[in-house]
Design a protein around this motif. Structure first.
Motif, PDB file in Angstrom:
ATOM      1  N   VAL A  10       0.831  -1.209   0.000  1.00 44.06           N
ATOM      2  CA  VAL A  10       0.000   0.000   0.000  1.00 44.06           C
ATOM      3  C   VAL A  10       0.869   1.264   0.000  1.00 44.06           C
ATOM      4  CG1 VAL A  10      -1.729   1.290   1.312  1.00 44.06           C
ATOM      5  CG2 VAL A  10      -1.984  -1.177   1.001  1.00 44.06           C
ATOM      6  N   GLN A  11       1.978   1.237   0.729  1.00 44.01           N
ATOM      7  CA  GLN A  11       2.884   2.381   0.740  1.00 44.01           C
ATOM      8  C   GLN A  11       3.716   2.380  -0.537  1.00 44.01           C
ATOM      9  OE1 GLN A  11       3.565   2.258   5.511  1.00 44.01           O
ATOM     10  NE2 GLN A  11       5.174   3.208   4.332  1.00 44.01           N
ATOM     11  N   LYS A  12       3.721   3.510  -1.243  1.00 45.34           N
ATOM     12  CA  LYS A  12       4.447   3.615  -2.512  1.00 45.34           C
ATOM     13  C   LYS A  12       5.916   3.231  -2.359  1.00 45.34           C
ATOM     14  CE  LYS A  12       4.941   6.406  -6.621  1.00 45.34           C
ATOM     15  NZ  LYS A  12       4.496   5.307  -7.460  1.00 45.34           N
ATOM     16  N   GLU A  13       6.545   3.689  -1.283  1.00 45.48           N
ATOM     17  CA  GLU A  13       7.944   3.354  -1.044  1.00 45.48           C
ATOM     18  C   GLU A  13       8.146   1.840  -1.012  1.00 45.48           C
ATOM     19  OE1 GLU A  13      11.481   4.144   2.254  1.00 45.48           O
ATOM     20  OE2 GLU A  13       9.444   4.808   2.697  1.00 45.48           O
ATOM     21  N   ASN A  14       7.205   1.124  -0.399  1.00 44.48           N
ATOM     22  CA  ASN A  14       7.311  -0.331  -0.330  1.00 44.48           C
ATOM     23  C   ASN A  14       7.169  -0.968  -1.703  1.00 44.48           C
ATOM     24  OD1 ASN A  14       7.636  -0.017   2.402  1.00 44.48           O
ATOM     25  ND2 ASN A  14       5.655  -0.869   2.961  1.00 44.48           N
ATOM     26  N   ARG A  15       6.295  -0.437  -2.545  1.00 46.88           N
ATOM     27  CA  ARG A  15       6.153  -0.988  -3.902  1.00 46.88           C
ATOM     28  C   ARG A  15       7.480  -0.885  -4.644  1.00 46.88           C
ATOM     29  NH1 ARG A  15       1.209   1.792  -3.336  1.00 46.88           N
ATOM     30  NH2 ARG A  15       1.699   3.459  -4.810  1.00 46.88           N
TER      31      ARG A  15
END
Length: 170
Positions: free
Chosen positions: A85-90
């Motif tokens: 869900v967090q862009k950084e994680n993607r």
């Protein structure tokens, strides 16, 4: 091949499929939720209750950063349902390996997890509606993170694992 990262909503089969892939490929299996529980010495439910969901999401990001620095390319990684869900994680997940979205219909998820009281986000009055809402809201993040999407509703765990192995060997 490189790391295979499984994303998707809770109950879609990330852990069971991941274990099957790891066994077939002789890769190491890692479950990010289990890794965080081990690091923290408490359950995810306890982390949510004591620190809140944002703190848990930060723990997920820190774990991904750590995994990237370890430079292991022979791992099957089952992620927590909310990790992408967090862009950084993607972005971190894509750097870590081939991201595969195990897509399941809300009805499939509900049937698989309806009796599981260890999932803090589903301890509510209408879990089926909550599943529908969360899948709808998370689906764009899962799709953005994924290089490959597998619809799991009508497949066995083994069939899903075989498809992923076949499609990631290319």
């Amino acid at each position: 091949m490189k790391n295979i990262i499984l994303v998707g909503y809770m109950g879609c089969g990330k852990t069971t499929v991941g274990e099957s892939i790891a066994e077939a490929t002789r890769y190491t299996f890692a479950d990010t939720d289990e890794m965080i529980v081990a690091q923290q010495g408490r359950s995810i439910s306890d982390i949510f209750a004591q620190d809140g969901e944002p703190a848990f999401r930060d723990m997920e990001t820190a774990l991904l950063v750590k995994m990237l620095t370890e430079k292991n390319d022979t791992c099957v990684i089952s992620t927590g349902g909310g990790m992408p869900v967090q862009k950084e994680n993607r972005n971190l997940l894509r750097q870590l390996g081939t991201v595969v979205y195990l897509r399941a219909k809300p009805e499939t998820v509900y049937e698989r997890i309806k009796g599981d009281t260890t999932r803090p986000l589903l301890q509510c009055e209408n879990p089926m509606e909550r599943i529908r809402e969360m899948i709808k809201s998370r689906n764009p993040a899962y799709e953005e993170a994924a290089e490959l999407v597998i619809d799991v509703d009508d497949l066995t765990q083994r069939e899903v694992a075989e498809q992923i192995i076949r499609k990631t060997e290319d």
